[in-house]
Write a protein that holds these residues in place. Structure first.
Motif, PDB file in Angstrom:
ATOM      1  N   ILE A   1       0.866  -1.178   0.000  1.00  0.00           N
ATOM      2  CA  ILE A   1       0.000   0.000   0.000  1.00  0.00           C
ATOM      3  C   ILE A   1       0.902   1.227   0.000  1.00  0.00           C
ATOM      4  CG2 ILE A   1      -1.692   1.336   1.311  1.00  0.00           C
ATOM      5  CD1 ILE A   1      -2.705  -1.389   2.414  1.00  0.00           C
ATOM      6  N   ILE A   2       0.651   2.139  -0.921  1.00  0.00           N
ATOM      7  CA  ILE A   2       1.366   3.408  -0.959  1.00  0.00           C
ATOM      8  C   ILE A   2       0.454   4.435  -0.288  1.00  0.00           C
ATOM      9  CG2 ILE A   2       2.479   5.158  -2.390  1.00  0.00           C
ATOM     10  CD1 ILE A   2       3.746   2.299  -2.514  1.00  0.00           C
ATOM     11  N   ASP A   3       0.895   4.959   0.841  1.00  0.00           N
ATOM     12  CA  ASP A   3       0.085   5.871   1.642  1.00  0.00           C
ATOM     13  C   ASP A   3       0.047   7.275   1.029  1.00  0.00           C
ATOM     14  OD1 ASP A   3      -1.596   6.490   3.721  1.00  0.00           O
ATOM     15  OD2 ASP A   3      -0.056   6.465   5.278  1.00  0.00           O
ATOM     16  N   VAL A   4      -0.750   8.149   1.617  1.00  0.00           N
ATOM     17  CA  VAL A   4      -0.928   9.506   1.088  1.00  0.00           C
ATOM     18  C   VAL A   4       0.360  10.327   1.130  1.00  0.00           C
ATOM     19  CG1 VAL A   4      -3.397   9.621   1.563  1.00  0.00           C
ATOM     20  CG2 VAL A   4      -1.783  10.355   3.306  1.00  0.00           C
ATOM     21  N   ASP A   5       1.315   9.946   1.987  1.00  0.00           N
ATOM     22  CA  ASP A   5       2.593  10.650   2.029  1.00  0.00           C
ATOM     23  C   ASP A   5       3.677   9.934   1.230  1.00  0.00           C
ATOM     24  OD1 ASP A   5       3.068   8.465   3.642  1.00  0.00           O
ATOM     25  OD2 ASP A   5       3.896   9.619   5.321  1.00  0.00           O
ATOM     26  N   GLY A   6       3.314   8.847   0.522  1.00  0.00           N
ATOM     27  CA  GLY A   6       4.259   8.110  -0.298  1.00  0.00           C
ATOM     28  C   GLY A   6       4.963   6.973   0.428  1.00  0.00           C
ATOM     29  N   ALA A   7       4.659   6.787   1.709  1.00  0.00           N
ATOM     30  CA  ALA A   7       5.283   5.712   2.490  1.00  0.00           C
ATOM     31  C   ALA A   7       4.712   4.358   2.073  1.00  0.00           C
ATOM     32  CB  ALA A   7       5.043   5.932   3.979  1.00  0.00           C
ATOM     33  N   ILE A   8       5.513   3.305   2.218  1.00  0.00           N
ATOM     34  CA  ILE A   8       5.107   1.946   1.876  1.00  0.00           C
ATOM     35  C   ILE A   8       4.571   1.261   3.134  1.00  0.00           C
ATOM     36  CG2 ILE A   8       5.937  -0.292   1.078  1.00  0.00           C
ATOM     37  CD1 ILE A   8       8.070   1.274  -0.525  1.00  0.00           C
ATOM     38  N   LEU A   9       3.357   0.703   3.017  1.00  0.00           N
ATOM     39  CA  LEU A   9       2.708   0.001   4.132  1.00  0.00           C
ATOM     40  C   LEU A   9       2.321  -1.408   3.704  1.00  0.00           C
ATOM     41  CD1 LEU A   9       0.114   2.778   5.116  1.00  0.00           C
ATOM     42  CD2 LEU A   9       2.379   2.436   6.104  1.00  0.00           C
ATOM     43  N   GLU A  10       2.224  -2.300   4.650  1.00  0.00           N
ATOM     44  CA  GLU A  10       1.709  -3.660   4.451  1.00  0.00           C
ATOM     45  C   GLU A  10       2.273  -4.357   3.219  1.00  0.00           C
ATOM     46  OE1 GLU A  10      -2.505  -4.189   4.730  1.00  0.00           O
ATOM     47  OE2 GLU A  10      -2.551  -3.486   6.790  1.00  0.00           O
ATOM     48  N   GLU A  11       3.570  -4.328   3.054  1.00  0.00           N
ATOM     49  CA  GLU A  11       4.179  -5.040   1.933  1.00  0.00           C
ATOM     50  C   GLU A  11       4.124  -6.535   2.230  1.00  0.00           C
ATOM     51  OE1 GLU A  11       6.793  -4.195   5.115  1.00  0.00           O
ATOM     52  OE2 GLU A  11       5.927  -2.720   3.806  1.00  0.00           O
ATOM     53  N   LYS A  12       3.807  -7.316   1.199  1.00  0.00           N
ATOM     54  CA  LYS A  12       3.700  -8.760   1.375  1.00  0.00           C
ATOM     55  C   LYS A  12       3.844  -9.463   0.036  1.00  0.00           C
ATOM     56  CE  LYS A  12      -1.327  -8.927   1.068  1.00  0.00           C
ATOM     57  NZ  LYS A  12      -2.564  -9.318   1.720  1.00  0.00           N
ATOM     58  N   ILE A  13       4.127 -10.760   0.121  1.00  0.00           N
ATOM     59  CA  ILE A  13       4.187 -11.605  -1.064  1.00  0.00           C
ATOM     60  C   ILE A  13       2.763 -12.095  -1.324  1.00  0.00           C
ATOM     61  CG2 ILE A  13       5.139 -13.706  -2.074  1.00  0.00           C
ATOM     62  CD1 ILE A  13       7.215 -11.471  -1.616  1.00  0.00           C
ATOM     63  N   THR A  14       2.288 -11.916  -2.528  1.00  0.00           N
ATOM     64  CA  THR A  14       0.920 -12.266  -2.890  1.00  0.00           C
ATOM     65  C   THR A  14       0.719 -13.778  -2.877  1.00  0.00           C
ATOM     66  OG1 THR A  14       0.903 -10.334  -4.328  1.00  0.00           O
ATOM     67  CG2 THR A  14      -0.879 -11.912  -4.633  1.00  0.00           C
ATOM     68  N   GLY A  15      -0.344 -14.218  -2.234  1.00  0.00           N
ATOM     69  CA  GLY A  15      -0.732 -15.623  -2.252  1.00  0.00           C
ATOM     70  C   GLY A  15       0.032 -16.522  -1.294  1.00  0.00           C
ATOM     71  N   LYS A  16       0.804 -15.946  -0.376  1.00  0.00           N
ATOM     72  CA  LYS A  16       1.558 -16.752   0.583  1.00  0.00           C
ATOM     73  C   LYS A  16       1.366 -16.209   1.994  1.00  0.00           C
ATOM     74  CE  LYS A  16       5.551 -18.204  -2.202  1.00  0.00           C
ATOM     75  NZ  LYS A  16       7.028 -18.165  -2.268  1.00  0.00           N
ATOM     76  N   GLU A  17       1.337 -17.115   2.944  1.00  0.00           N
ATOM     77  CA  GLU A  17       1.364 -16.723   4.348  1.00  0.00           C
ATOM     78  C   GLU A  17       2.819 -16.472   4.726  1.00  0.00           C
ATOM     79  OE1 GLU A  17      -1.264 -16.174   6.362  1.00  0.00           O
ATOM     80  OE2 GLU A  17      -2.491 -16.545   4.586  1.00  0.00           O
ATOM     81  N   PHE A  18       3.048 -15.677   5.749  1.00  0.00           N
ATOM     82  CA  PHE A  18       4.409 -15.326   6.147  1.00  0.00           C
ATOM     83  C   PHE A  18       5.270 -16.560   6.414  1.00  0.00           C
ATOM     84  CE2 PHE A  18       7.610 -14.316   9.372  1.00  0.00           C
ATOM     85  CZ  PHE A  18       8.320 -13.343   8.690  1.00  0.00           C
ATOM     86  N   GLU A  19       4.682 -17.585   7.003  1.00  0.00           N
ATOM     87  CA  GLU A  19       5.426 -18.804   7.327  1.00  0.00           C
ATOM     88  C   GLU A  19       5.937 -19.517   6.079  1.00  0.00           C
ATOM     89  OE1 GLU A  19       2.085 -18.394   8.459  1.00  0.00           O
ATOM     90  OE2 GLU A  19       2.891 -17.346  10.219  1.00  0.00           O
TER      91      GLU A  19
END
Length: 146
Positions: free
Chosen positions: A85-103
């Protein structure tokens, strides 16, 4: 009959003459969904999408910096799909690999996300000329040759 038709047209025009009213287009642009973790709307499609510093080519170059695509178990990972997610100030939020759980993240996945987290701020996305948080995703493939 003509009077009824004329009355209907005048009624429609008066109803649409409110300031800021845009029929049809108002509902068709800038799709969004509520993110309960961030407690706000996140947009998927906007009038002006966020832009990484240096463009998309630089984003992929930056994301793959220091990533060797050989996992700890010796397997080669040819592609990574990530979103953020690119926030209103340009910061990167909630970066993740699509279709995979963190484990299930491989060492390659973790290295790509580490590089994404260290990126400089983006130019934020806009909906109706207002900065909004936008979810963006990118597939990244590596072509291995001899």
């Amino acid at each position: 009959m003509k009077i009824m038709f004329l009355f209907a047209i005048v009624f429609y025009l008066l109803g649409c003459a409110r300031p800021g009213y845009t029929p049809v287009a108002e509902n068709m642009s800038c799709s969004k969904e509520y993110n309960s973790k961030l407690k706000r709307n996140i947009y998927q499609f906007v009038d002006q999408m966020p832009e990484p510093p240096g463009g998309l080519r630089e984003l992929l170059r930056y994301a793959t910096r220091n990533v060797d695509f050989i996992n700890d178990d010796g397997t080669i990972q040819g592609s990574v799909k990530f979103e953020m997610i690119i926030d209103v100030d340009g910061a990167i939020l909630e970066e993740k690999i699509t279709g995979k759980e963190f484990e299930a993240y491989t060492s390659t996945d973790k290295k790509v996300l580490k590089n994404i987290r260290s990126m400089p701020k983006w130019k934020p996305g806009k909906c109706k000329n207002r900065k909004v948080p936008v979810r963006v995703g990118f597939p990244m493939s590596v072509c291995l040759s001899q």
